[in-house]
Design a protein around this motif. Structure first.
Motif, short mmCIF file in Angstrom:
data_model
loop_
_atom_site.label_atom_id
_atom_site.label_comp_id
_atom_site.label_asym_id
_atom_site.label_seq_id
_atom_site.Cartn_x
_atom_site.Cartn_y
_atom_site.Cartn_z
N ASP A 21 -5.33 6.88 -7.31
CA ASP A 21 -5.36 5.88 -6.80
C ASP A 21 -4.05 4.91 -6.71
O ASP A 21 -3.61 4.72 -7.78
CB ASP A 21 -6.43 4.69 -6.94
CG ASP A 21 -7.76 5.09 -6.45
OD1 ASP A 21 -7.86 6.30 -5.58
OD2 ASP A 21 -8.90 4.74 -6.85
N ARG A 22 -3.54 4.29 -5.72
CA ARG A 22 -2.51 3.56 -5.77
C ARG A 22 -2.64 2.33 -4.68
O ARG A 22 -1.77 2.00 -4.01
CB ARG A 22 -1.10 4.27 -5.23
CG ARG A 22 -0.89 5.20 -6.57
CD ARG A 22 -0.34 4.66 -7.66
NE ARG A 22 0.07 5.61 -8.72
CZ ARG A 22 -0.68 6.42 -9.55
NH1 ARG A 22 -1.85 6.26 -9.44
NH2 ARG A 22 -0.22 7.25 -10.52
N GLY A 23 -3.71 1.67 -4.61
CA GLY A 23 -4.09 0.61 -3.80
C GLY A 23 -5.12 1.00 -2.94
O GLY A 23 -5.55 2.19 -2.81
N LEU A 24 -5.87 -0.26 -2.46
CA LEU A 24 -7.13 0.12 -1.78
C LEU A 24 -6.83 -0.61 -0.01
O LEU A 24 -7.61 -0.47 0.48
CB LEU A 24 -8.35 -0.88 -2.28
CG LEU A 24 -8.25 -0.35 -3.87
CD1 LEU A 24 -9.42 -1.51 -4.47
CD2 LEU A 24 -8.88 0.93 -3.88
N LEU A 25 -5.62 -1.14 0.07
CA LEU A 25 -5.57 -1.68 1.41
C LEU A 25 -5.72 -1.10 2.61
O LEU A 25 -6.07 -1.66 3.60
CB LEU A 25 -4.21 -2.35 1.23
CG LEU A 25 -4.16 -3.87 0.39
CD1 LEU A 25 -4.19 -3.47 -1.16
CD2 LEU A 25 -2.86 -4.76 1.01
N ALA A 71 -12.87 2.67 3.88
CA ALA A 71 -14.06 2.61 3.05
C ALA A 71 -13.98 1.88 1.91
O ALA A 71 -14.88 1.44 1.27
CB ALA A 71 -14.11 4.18 2.66
N ARG A 72 -12.80 1.33 1.55
CA ARG A 72 -12.53 0.55 0.40
C ARG A 72 -12.11 -1.00 0.62
O ARG A 72 -11.80 -1.70 -0.27
CB ARG A 72 -11.52 1.28 -0.79
CG ARG A 72 -12.15 2.69 -0.81
CD ARG A 72 -11.19 3.39 -1.76
NE ARG A 72 -11.68 2.89 -3.35
CZ ARG A 72 -10.93 3.61 -4.35
NH1 ARG A 72 -9.94 4.42 -4.21
NH2 ARG A 72 -11.26 3.07 -5.46
N GLU A 118 -1.87 -1.10 9.81
CA GLU A 118 -2.36 -2.14 10.37
C GLU A 118 -3.60 -2.75 9.48
O GLU A 118 -3.66 -3.91 9.39
CB GLU A 118 -3.13 -1.91 11.76
CG GLU A 118 -3.56 -3.10 12.42
CD GLU A 118 -2.65 -4.30 12.59
OE1 GLU A 118 -3.06 -5.43 12.64
OE2 GLU A 118 -1.20 -3.81 12.68
N LEU A 119 -4.55 -1.95 8.95
CA LEU A 119 -5.47 -2.38 7.97
C LEU A 119 -4.70 -3.05 7.04
O LEU A 119 -5.15 -3.96 6.35
CB LEU A 119 -6.32 -1.28 7.62
CG LEU A 119 -7.44 -1.53 6.84
CD1 LEU A 119 -8.41 -2.71 7.17
CD2 LEU A 119 -8.20 -0.22 6.51
N ALA A 120 -3.96 -2.30 6.30
CA ALA A 120 -3.05 -2.93 5.00
C ALA A 120 -2.59 -4.35 5.41
O ALA A 120 -2.55 -5.29 4.57
CB ALA A 120 -2.07 -2.08 4.58
#
Length: 260
Positions: free
Chosen positions: A61-65, A69-70, A111-113
């Motif tokens: 993992d390198r971030g969730l943005l 689902a996260r 866009e989500l990030a």
């Protein structure tokens, strides 16, 4: 990444004993946040940078943005991280955007990030903190969404928040694009924090190809007044042994009493 032979909460005192008056760290997922606060206070160090939760980094993992689902996992962490930052006096928090999610368009992920960073930045502004965006290399980290300085800078500007700025990592950008001094000069107004390690092995300065004598002098000449964080893996021995390249007077901010 330094003092990795010691339990996490013991590393603050180790850093102070080596002459550092500031530290930075990734999200301390497995440690008590009250314990972190106590360790910072007892060591008498400033916290220059704190990472938001970036997921299971040893697992890749390198971030969730960027992952729908996260999304909630990240948003649950933000107020917790900001409260810790407030309590320890940290005003810069790094938000890794994430590795590309299969079967989801890149534009949709960005866009989500962007939405997540804007949401976090609005809350961070309430405590006078910046949210930092970092480009990292894809050679070792998989298809990370932002792997070059221009891309990270464009993304940060597109968020539309004055407290969204850049973390410039010398090691990652040497791997991806080189041209370090010129790139730092070009993006200096947006850079809030710099991290260093030599390339290609990610060891301490002097173990690879980067001319740190020139680069650090150039950063100072440009008028950069932020911290330079050491994010390397000692090439041999302990962290203390790896610090021969850095005189004691270079390990902390100048104090009014003249001590390093």
């Amino acid at each position: 990444m330094l003092f990795a032979d010691a339990p996490f909460l013991d590393r603050f005192a180790r850093a102070a004993a080596c002459g550092f008056d500031a530290v930075e760290f990734w999200w301390p997922a497995s440690d008590s946040l009250a314990g972190v606060e106590d360790a910072v206070r007892d060591a008498g160090v400033e916290v220059a940078l704190l990472n938001f939760d970036a997921g299971d980094m040893p697992a890749g993992d390198r971030g969730l943005l960027n992952d729908p689902a996260r999304r909630q996992e990240f948003r649950d962490n933000v107020p917790v991280a900001l409260e810790l930052a407030r309590r320890i006096g940290c005003t810069r928090l790094n938000a890794l955007v994430g590795v590309e999610v299969p079967d989801l368009g890149r534009a949709e992920q960005l866009e989500l990030a962007r939405e997540n960073v804007a949401w976090a930045a609005d809350q961070a502004a309430a405590i006078g903190a910046d949210v930092l965006i970092e480009a990292i290399n894809t050679i070792e980290n998989g298809p990370y969404l932002l792997s070059r300085t221009d891309a990270a800078a464009d993304f940060a500007r597109s968020v539309g928040r004055a407290n969204v700025r850049l973390l410039y990592d010398v090691y990652h950008m040497q791997r991806m694009e080189g041209n370090l001094a010129a790139t730092i000069a070009e993006h200096l107004p947006d850079i809030a924090h710099i991290q260093i390690a030599d390339s290609p092995g990610r060891g301490e300065p002097g173990t690879g190809e980067i001319d740190f004598g020139f680069l650090l002098a150039r950063i100072e000449e440009l008028g950069y007044d932020g911290w330079v964080g050491l994010e390397y893996r000692p090439s041999h021995g302990s962290t203390e042994e790896s610090l021969d390249w850095l005189p004691l007077e270079g390990r902390g901010a100048a104090r009014a009493d003249g001590r390093p």
